[in-house]
Design a protein around this motif. Structure first.
Motif, PDB file in Angstrom:
ATOM      1  N   GLY A   1      -0.782  -8.680 -18.679  1.00  0.00           N
ATOM      2  CA  GLY A   1      -2.214  -8.543 -18.490  1.00  0.00           C
ATOM      3  C   GLY A   1      -2.929  -8.295 -19.800  1.00  0.00           C
ATOM      4  N   ARG A   2      -3.523  -9.364 -20.349  1.00  0.00           N
ATOM      5  CA  ARG A   2      -4.314  -9.254 -21.575  1.00  0.00           C
ATOM      6  C   ARG A   2      -5.786  -9.481 -21.283  1.00  0.00           C
ATOM      7  NH1 ARG A   2      -2.505 -13.532 -25.281  1.00  0.00           N
ATOM      8  NH2 ARG A   2      -2.295 -14.728 -23.377  1.00  0.00           N
ATOM      9  N   GLY A   3      -6.076 -10.069 -20.128  1.00  0.00           N
ATOM     10  CA  GLY A   3      -7.455 -10.352 -19.770  1.00  0.00           C
ATOM     11  C   GLY A   3      -7.574 -10.562 -18.279  1.00  0.00           C
ATOM     12  N   ILE A   4      -8.810 -10.442 -17.802  1.00  0.00           N
ATOM     13  CA  ILE A   4      -9.094 -10.628 -16.385  1.00  0.00           C
ATOM     14  C   ILE A   4     -10.530 -11.115 -16.259  1.00  0.00           C
ATOM     15  CG2 ILE A   4      -9.778  -8.215 -16.056  1.00  0.00           C
ATOM     16  CD1 ILE A   4      -8.417  -8.380 -13.246  1.00  0.00           C
ATOM     17  N   ALA A   5     -10.774 -11.948 -15.268  1.00  0.00           N
ATOM     18  CA  ALA A   5     -12.120 -12.469 -15.013  1.00  0.00           C
ATOM     19  C   ALA A   5     -12.622 -11.939 -13.677  1.00  0.00           C
ATOM     20  CB  ALA A   5     -12.092 -14.004 -14.992  1.00  0.00           C
ATOM     21  N   ALA A   6     -13.927 -11.766 -13.588  1.00  0.00           N
ATOM     22  CA  ALA A   6     -14.534 -11.193 -12.384  1.00  0.00           C
ATOM     23  C   ALA A   6     -14.130 -11.906 -11.091  1.00  0.00           C
ATOM     24  CB  ALA A   6     -16.055 -11.136 -12.532  1.00  0.00           C
ATOM     25  N   PRO A   7     -14.013 -13.245 -11.056  1.00  0.00           N
ATOM     26  CA  PRO A   7     -13.604 -13.876  -9.798  1.00  0.00           C
ATOM     27  C   PRO A   7     -12.246 -13.396  -9.288  1.00  0.00           C
ATOM     28  CG  PRO A   7     -14.468 -15.518 -11.306  1.00  0.00           C
ATOM     29  CD  PRO A   7     -14.355 -14.237 -12.079  1.00  0.00           C
ATOM     30  N   GLN A   8     -11.398 -12.912 -10.186  1.00  0.00           N
ATOM     31  CA  GLN A   8     -10.088 -12.440  -9.755  1.00  0.00           C
ATOM     32  C   GLN A   8     -10.166 -11.163  -8.919  1.00  0.00           C
ATOM     33  OE1 GLN A   8      -8.356 -13.026 -13.901  1.00  0.00           O
ATOM     34  NE2 GLN A   8      -6.587 -13.298 -12.557  1.00  0.00           N
ATOM     35  N   ILE A   9     -11.291 -10.457  -9.010  1.00  0.00           N
ATOM     36  CA  ILE A   9     -11.482  -9.289  -8.139  1.00  0.00           C
ATOM     37  C   ILE A   9     -12.545  -9.585  -7.082  1.00  0.00           C
ATOM     38  CG2 ILE A   9     -10.616  -7.604  -9.812  1.00  0.00           C
ATOM     39  CD1 ILE A   9     -13.599  -6.816 -10.317  1.00  0.00           C
ATOM     40  N   GLY A  10     -12.820 -10.869  -6.885  1.00  0.00           N
ATOM     41  CA  GLY A  10     -13.727 -11.286  -5.820  1.00  0.00           C
ATOM     42  C   GLY A  10     -15.204 -11.230  -6.175  1.00  0.00           C
ATOM     43  N   VAL A  11     -15.524 -11.123  -7.468  1.00  0.00           N
ATOM     44  CA  VAL A  11     -16.917 -11.061  -7.921  1.00  0.00           C
ATOM     45  C   VAL A  11     -17.237 -12.375  -8.632  1.00  0.00           C
ATOM     46  CG1 VAL A  11     -18.578  -9.863  -9.381  1.00  0.00           C
ATOM     47  CG2 VAL A  11     -16.808  -8.556  -8.182  1.00  0.00           C
ATOM     48  N   LEU A  12     -18.102 -13.175  -8.035  1.00  0.00           N
ATOM     49  CA  LEU A  12     -18.405 -14.499  -8.589  1.00  0.00           C
ATOM     50  C   LEU A  12     -19.534 -14.419  -9.611  1.00  0.00           C
ATOM     51  CD1 LEU A  12     -17.931 -16.699  -5.412  1.00  0.00           C
ATOM     52  CD2 LEU A  12     -16.375 -16.391  -7.345  1.00  0.00           C
ATOM     53  N   LYS A  13     -19.270 -13.678 -10.676  1.00  0.00           N
ATOM     54  CA  LYS A  13     -20.189 -13.525 -11.808  1.00  0.00           C
ATOM     55  C   LYS A  13     -19.445 -13.913 -13.077  1.00  0.00           C
ATOM     56  CE  LYS A  13     -23.807 -11.728  -9.761  1.00  0.00           C
ATOM     57  NZ  LYS A  13     -25.085 -12.396  -9.764  1.00  0.00           N
ATOM     58  N   ARG A  14     -20.180 -14.397 -14.075  1.00  0.00           N
ATOM     59  CA  ARG A  14     -19.583 -14.863 -15.324  1.00  0.00           C
ATOM     60  C   ARG A  14     -19.306 -13.668 -16.252  1.00  0.00           C
ATOM     61  NH1 ARG A  14     -19.215 -20.189 -15.016  1.00  0.00           N
ATOM     62  NH2 ARG A  14     -18.630 -20.455 -17.204  1.00  0.00           N
ATOM     63  N   ILE A  15     -18.236 -12.950 -15.906  1.00  0.00           N
ATOM     64  CA  ILE A  15     -17.829 -11.776 -16.670  1.00  0.00           C
ATOM     65  C   ILE A  15     -16.324 -11.851 -16.903  1.00  0.00           C
ATOM     66  CG2 ILE A  15     -17.696  -9.255 -16.716  1.00  0.00           C
ATOM     67  CD1 ILE A  15     -20.033  -9.227 -14.694  1.00  0.00           C
ATOM     68  N   VAL A  16     -15.923 -11.599 -18.146  1.00  0.00           N
ATOM     69  CA  VAL A  16     -14.522 -11.566 -18.539  1.00  0.00           C
ATOM     70  C   VAL A  16     -14.286 -10.253 -19.269  1.00  0.00           C
ATOM     71  CG1 VAL A  16     -12.878 -12.575 -20.192  1.00  0.00           C
ATOM     72  CG2 VAL A  16     -14.199 -14.073 -18.688  1.00  0.00           C
ATOM     73  N   PHE A  17     -13.114  -9.680 -19.076  1.00  0.00           N
ATOM     74  CA  PHE A  17     -12.744  -8.474 -19.810  1.00  0.00           C
ATOM     75  C   PHE A  17     -11.381  -8.692 -20.446  1.00  0.00           C
ATOM     76  CE2 PHE A  17     -10.790  -4.335 -20.343  1.00  0.00           C
ATOM     77  CZ  PHE A  17     -11.806  -3.646 -21.002  1.00  0.00           C
ATOM     78  N   LEU A  18     -11.311  -8.521 -21.762  1.00  0.00           N
ATOM     79  CA  LEU A  18     -10.058  -8.632 -22.498  1.00  0.00           C
ATOM     80  C   LEU A  18      -9.681  -7.260 -23.034  1.00  0.00           C
ATOM     81  CD1 LEU A  18     -10.761 -11.788 -24.724  1.00  0.00           C
ATOM     82  CD2 LEU A  18      -9.888 -11.712 -22.378  1.00  0.00           C
ATOM     83  N   ASN A  19      -8.390  -7.032 -23.186  1.00  0.00           N
ATOM     84  CA  ASN A  19      -7.938  -5.820 -23.856  1.00  0.00           C
ATOM     85  C   ASN A  19      -6.654  -6.158 -24.593  1.00  0.00           C
ATOM     86  OD1 ASN A  19      -7.570  -3.287 -24.839  1.00  0.00           O
ATOM     87  ND2 ASN A  19      -7.616  -2.268 -22.862  1.00  0.00           N
ATOM     88  N   LEU A  20      -6.815  -6.380 -25.891  1.00  0.00           N
ATOM     89  CA  LEU A  20      -5.687  -6.718 -26.748  1.00  0.00           C
ATOM     90  C   LEU A  20      -5.441  -5.564 -27.709  1.00  0.00           C
ATOM     91  CD1 LEU A  20      -6.767 -10.366 -27.582  1.00  0.00           C
ATOM     92  CD2 LEU A  20      -5.107  -9.635 -25.891  1.00  0.00           C
ATOM     93  N   PRO A  21      -4.179  -5.236 -27.985  1.00  0.00           N
ATOM     94  CA  PRO A  21      -3.903  -4.116 -28.882  1.00  0.00           C
ATOM     95  C   PRO A  21      -4.625  -4.243 -30.234  1.00  0.00           C
ATOM     96  CG  PRO A  21      -1.873  -4.916 -27.887  1.00  0.00           C
ATOM     97  CD  PRO A  21      -2.968  -5.858 -27.480  1.00  0.00           C
ATOM     98  N   GLU A  22      -4.714  -5.465 -30.738  1.00  0.00           N
ATOM     99  CA  GLU A  22      -5.322  -5.691 -32.048  1.00  0.00           C
ATOM    100  C   GLU A  22      -6.856  -5.621 -32.020  1.00  0.00           C
ATOM    101  OE1 GLU A  22      -3.647  -8.042 -30.330  1.00  0.00           O
ATOM    102  OE2 GLU A  22      -1.689  -8.202 -31.267  1.00  0.00           O
ATOM    103  N   LEU A  23      -7.452  -5.878 -30.865  1.00  0.00           N
ATOM    104  CA  LEU A  23      -8.912  -5.992 -30.776  1.00  0.00           C
ATOM    105  C   LEU A  23      -9.555  -4.945 -29.878  1.00  0.00           C
ATOM    106  CD1 LEU A  23      -9.058  -9.884 -30.430  1.00  0.00           C
ATOM    107  CD2 LEU A  23      -9.351  -8.535 -32.510  1.00  0.00           C
ATOM    108  N   GLY A  24      -8.765  -4.295 -29.039  1.00  0.00           N
ATOM    109  CA  GLY A  24      -9.303  -3.276 -28.141  1.00  0.00           C
ATOM    110  C   GLY A  24     -10.019  -3.875 -26.949  1.00  0.00           C
ATOM    111  N   PRO A  25     -10.705  -3.036 -26.158  1.00  0.00           N
ATOM    112  CA  PRO A  25     -11.433  -3.512 -24.976  1.00  0.00           C
ATOM    113  C   PRO A  25     -12.621  -4.382 -25.405  1.00  0.00           C
ATOM    114  CG  PRO A  25     -11.423  -1.102 -25.109  1.00  0.00           C
ATOM    115  CD  PRO A  25     -10.767  -1.608 -26.330  1.00  0.00           C
ATOM    116  N   TRP A  26     -12.808  -5.494 -24.655  1.00  0.00           N
ATOM    117  CA  TRP A  26     -13.824  -6.457 -25.064  1.00  0.00           C
ATOM    118  C   TRP A  26     -14.408  -7.157 -23.836  1.00  0.00           C
ATOM    119  CZ3 TRP A  26     -12.357 -11.330 -28.388  1.00  0.00           C
ATOM    120  CH2 TRP A  26     -13.517 -11.995 -28.788  1.00  0.00           C
ATOM    121  N   PRO A  27     -15.557  -6.677 -23.353  1.00  0.00           N
ATOM    122  CA  PRO A  27     -16.231  -7.390 -22.257  1.00  0.00           C
ATOM    123  C   PRO A  27     -17.050  -8.559 -22.799  1.00  0.00           C
ATOM    124  CG  PRO A  27     -17.359  -5.316 -22.727  1.00  0.00           C
ATOM    125  CD  PRO A  27     -16.197  -5.409 -23.674  1.00  0.00           C
TER     126      PRO A  27
END
Length: 178
Positions: free
Chosen positions: A50-76
């Motif tokens: 799990g390095r990233g997740i998109a809102a549709p994956q939790i049933g929210v049909l909005k253009r939102i992505v959330f990444l969390n990479l060790p090198e870059l940290g949390p990134w909406p």
């Protein structure tokens, strides 16, 4: 805020096109981002993937992505769009929290430029390449916003393997090795 259920392959919501976010500064968007953060952290802790997740994956049909990479940290990323793609492509291993039992090889552009808004509504542009495997990750997550799944981009059905087989043969040389 909350760990949400991740929709699984076959759920028709994963095939829907997401709506643009009108106000990135709204409390609703902040809650969605918190839920994405918590859900991704849960999956990372329980599966090591799990390095990233998109809102549709939790049933929210909005253009939102959330990444969390060790090198870059949390990134909406709010309303992310790919504005440029390199002509050069690469074949990479891909998997998805929505079907973590299978892995496959897909073709992605080596570099992409992505335009997005932050939680303050400010527009940004990032050029992503192979560093941190960011190009392929952004393409994967933005595909989710358009109802496209990694399985749709498989280069050869013979590359589809179970998670167990992937871990035995390929994980050490993939971005999932961390």
């Amino acid at each position: 805020m909350a760990v949400r259920e991740v929709l699984q392959l076959g759920n028709p919501l994963l095939r829907e096109v997401s709506e643009p976010v009108e106000d990135p500064t709204s409390p609703e968007v902040a809650r969605i981002v918190e839920d994405l953060r918590d859900t991704l952290a849960h999956w990372r802790a329980t599966t090591t993937y799990g390095r990233g997740i998109a809102a549709p994956q939790i049933g929210v049909l909005k253009r939102i992505v959330f990444l969390n990479l060790p090198e870059l940290g949390p990134w909406p990323l709010i309303n992310p769009t790919i504005t440029a793609k390199s002509p050069e492509t690469m074949v990479v291993w891909d998997a998805c929290l929505s079907f973590l039992s299978i892995f496959m090889q897909v073709e992605r552009h080596r570099e992409v430029t992505v335009r997005y808004q932050d939680l303050r509504g400010t527009w940004h542009e990032v050029r992503a390449g192979e560093a941190h495997n960011l190009s392929e990750l952004l393409q994967h997550e933005i595909d989710h916003l358009d109802g496209i799944l990694a399985i749709d981009r498989v280069v050869d059905v013979k590359t589809i393997v179970t998670r167990q087989e992937f871990e035995r043969r390929y994980r050490a040389h993939s971005p999932y090795a961390r």
